[in-house]
Every structure is written in C-alpha cells, then in structure tokens.
Design a protein around this motif. Structure first.
Motif, PDB file in Angstrom:
ATOM      1  N   ASN A 225       5.889   9.938  19.282  1.00  0.00           N
ATOM      2  CA  ASN A 225       4.877  10.623  18.472  1.00  0.00           C
ATOM      3  C   ASN A 225       5.323  12.004  17.994  1.00  0.00           C
ATOM      4  O   ASN A 225       4.497  12.796  17.539  1.00  0.00           O
ATOM      5  CB  ASN A 225       3.573  10.732  19.265  1.00  0.00           C
ATOM      6  N   ASN A 226       6.639  12.258  18.101  1.00  0.00           N
ATOM      7  CA  ASN A 226       7.221  13.508  17.609  1.00  0.00           C
ATOM      8  C   ASN A 226       6.529  14.744  18.210  1.00  0.00           C
ATOM      9  O   ASN A 226       6.127  15.659  17.493  1.00  0.00           O
ATOM     10  CB  ASN A 226       7.189  13.564  16.085  1.00  0.00           C
ATOM     11  N   ILE A 227       6.376  14.724  19.521  1.00  0.00           N
ATOM     12  CA  ILE A 227       5.752  15.821  20.260  1.00  0.00           C
ATOM     13  C   ILE A 227       6.801  16.412  21.194  1.00  0.00           C
ATOM     14  O   ILE A 227       7.492  15.680  21.901  1.00  0.00           O
ATOM     15  CB  ILE A 227       4.538  15.328  21.069  1.00  0.00           C
ATOM     16  N   GLU A 228       6.897  17.721  21.196  1.00  0.00           N
ATOM     17  CA  GLU A 228       7.823  18.394  22.102  1.00  0.00           C
ATOM     18  C   GLU A 228       7.183  18.466  23.490  1.00  0.00           C
ATOM     19  O   GLU A 228       5.971  18.644  23.627  1.00  0.00           O
ATOM     20  CB  GLU A 228       8.105  19.809  21.590  1.00  0.00           C
ATOM     21  N   VAL A 229       7.998  18.319  24.524  1.00  0.00           N
ATOM     22  CA  VAL A 229       7.487  18.421  25.893  1.00  0.00           C
ATOM     23  C   VAL A 229       8.340  19.434  26.654  1.00  0.00           C
ATOM     24  O   VAL A 229       9.557  19.497  26.484  1.00  0.00           O
ATOM     25  CB  VAL A 229       7.454  17.038  26.599  1.00  0.00           C
ATOM     26  N   GLY A 230       7.667  20.235  27.450  1.00  0.00           N
ATOM     27  CA  GLY A 230       8.358  21.243  28.237  1.00  0.00           C
ATOM     28  C   GLY A 230       7.643  21.488  29.550  1.00  0.00           C
ATOM     29  O   GLY A 230       6.570  20.947  29.812  1.00  0.00           O
ATOM     30  N   ILE A 231       8.237  22.325  30.363  1.00  0.00           N
ATOM     31  CA  ILE A 231       7.694  22.688  31.664  1.00  0.00           C
ATOM     32  C   ILE A 231       7.117  24.095  31.551  1.00  0.00           C
ATOM     33  O   ILE A 231       7.753  24.991  31.007  1.00  0.00           O
ATOM     34  CB  ILE A 231       8.806  22.654  32.744  1.00  0.00           C
ATOM     35  N   LEU A 232       5.918  24.286  32.081  1.00  0.00           N
ATOM     36  CA  LEU A 232       5.287  25.598  32.162  1.00  0.00           C
ATOM     37  C   LEU A 232       4.736  25.727  33.577  1.00  0.00           C
ATOM     38  O   LEU A 232       3.721  25.125  33.920  1.00  0.00           O
ATOM     39  CB  LEU A 232       4.178  25.748  31.113  1.00  0.00           C
ATOM     40  N   THR A 233       5.446  26.478  34.404  1.00  0.00           N
ATOM     41  CA  THR A 233       5.121  26.573  35.816  1.00  0.00           C
ATOM     42  C   THR A 233       5.085  28.033  36.237  1.00  0.00           C
ATOM     43  O   THR A 233       5.586  28.900  35.526  1.00  0.00           O
ATOM     44  CB  THR A 233       6.133  25.742  36.644  1.00  0.00           C
ATOM     45  N   ALA A 234       4.485  28.290  37.387  1.00  0.00           N
ATOM     46  CA  ALA A 234       4.331  29.672  37.840  1.00  0.00           C
ATOM     47  C   ALA A 234       4.882  29.854  39.250  1.00  0.00           C
ATOM     48  O   ALA A 234       4.648  29.023  40.125  1.00  0.00           O
ATOM     49  CB  ALA A 234       2.856  30.072  37.815  1.00  0.00           C
ATOM     50  N   ILE A 235       5.618  30.947  39.425  1.00  0.00           N
ATOM     51  CA  ILE A 235       6.027  31.417  40.756  1.00  0.00           C
ATOM     52  C   ILE A 235       6.497  32.853  40.572  1.00  0.00           C
ATOM     53  O   ILE A 235       7.205  33.160  39.614  1.00  0.00           O
ATOM     54  CB  ILE A 235       7.120  30.530  41.410  1.00  0.00           C
ATOM     55  N   GLN A 236       6.091  33.716  41.468  1.00  0.00           N
ATOM     56  CA  GLN A 236       6.442  35.122  41.302  1.00  0.00           C
ATOM     57  C   GLN A 236       7.737  35.514  42.011  1.00  0.00           C
ATOM     58  O   GLN A 236       8.206  36.628  41.841  1.00  0.00           O
ATOM     59  CB  GLN A 236       5.294  36.039  41.753  1.00  0.00           C
TER      60      GLN A 236
END
Length: 183
Positions: A79-90
């Motif tokens: 479907n021509n959609i970009e996928v990525g990771i968005l995660t949190a850690i300090q």
C-alpha cells in the motif's frame, strides 16, 4: 479519515516483551513496577536480550510480534506506506540495546527508520527533548501499548492503534488500511 503515509511501531510491549525481560532479570521495584535503574545497570544486554511477544490468532494458532512485524511490512509495501520504529528510553544503554536488537532481529530497519526519544510523553511543562507526539500528523499512525502515548499522539493530530496483542493489532491495521477487505 486521512490516508496513512507512515506507520510508527513502538518496541517495548509491541515488538518485544519488556515485562517478560523485567521478570527474567528481576528488574522490578517493591511495588511491582519495572525498575529502569536496575535495567540500566545491566546495560544494553537488558534490551538486546528481549524476546518477541507471543500470542495467538482468532483460531488459537500461534501469532507473535514477529508475525505482526512481517505482516505489517508486507501490508505497507503493498500500500506504499512507510514503516518505522518510534520508541522511548532515556538511557544511552537502552538506546544502544534497542538498536542492537533491531539490527539483529529486524535488519530491514536501518538507523534512518529507527527513532528513539527520551520519553513517550512530556514529563513537565518545560521540555527540551522530543516525545512521540512530535512526529504526529494526520497521515501518521502510531501503534503503541501505552494509552498515554496513543492519546497524546492523537491529540497532536496523529492516528493510533492501542496495542493489546499482535493479532489484534494486525487485524485493526488491515481494517484501517483496507476497509473494503474486512479481516
């Protein structure tokens, strides 16, 4: 509803079993909450040592977060959609461990498709760091297991799926992207 152009996946609690890793390494406080300071003491291996999340589909067949990641990537390609990771850690130890995990278990995600922010949501009125909702817009979707993160992302204009299991998430994602093919 706006067409989705980019999907962000959280790691802890979506792709990897954070609480299981806390259990394995005895990283809990007396009140039962995860002890991030102890995880930090273990170092990058705490995050690198996380396992996939295991679950089942509607028929009781195994369906893990590894299956979810594979199916999400395929759906996005189709479907021509970009996928990525968005995660949190300090902690830098957590950032290194998460990147090591991604390079080992999901090498198709290069560093340009992995965003690590210090916190999922703002931890006070005066912040000088990025949070997940800084990446929100109507064409972006966040899949996250923490309601505070999905609520904040949506409040800033993004679309969300609150993750409870790998199969629930892929079913909702398919129905959102391809509503004519209800799954």
């Amino acid at each position: 509803m706006t067409t989705i152009k980019k999907i962000f996946l959280d790691m802890d609690g979506v792709l990897v079993d954070f609480l299981g890793r806390c259990w394995d390494t005895q990283c809990f406080n007396a009140n039962g909450s995860p002890n991030l300071n102890k995880a930090r003491e273990i170092g990058p291996d705490f995050w690198y040592g996380m396992d996939w999340i295991y679950g089942v589909d509607d028929n009781g067949a195994p369906y893990s977060s590894k299956d979810f990641l594979h199916d999400t990537e395929q759906l996005c390609r189709e479907n021509n959609i970009e996928v990525g990771i968005l995660t949190a850690i300090q902690f830098k130890e957590g950032r290194y461990g998460k990147i090591m995990w991604m390079h080992q278990y999901a090498p198709e995600f290069d560093n340009n498709h992995i965003i690590i922010v210090p916190h999922g949501v703002a931890k006070g009125p005066n912040r000088n760091y990025h949070i997940k909702s800084d990446y929100a817009n109507p064409a972006c979707l966040l899949i996250d297991d923490r309601k505070e993160n999905t609520d904040d992302f949506a409040a800033h204009g993004g679309q969300t799926i609150l993750f409870s299991s790998p199969y629930q998430a892929i079913t909702e994602l398919r129905n959102l992207i391809c509503p004519q093919n209800k799954y």
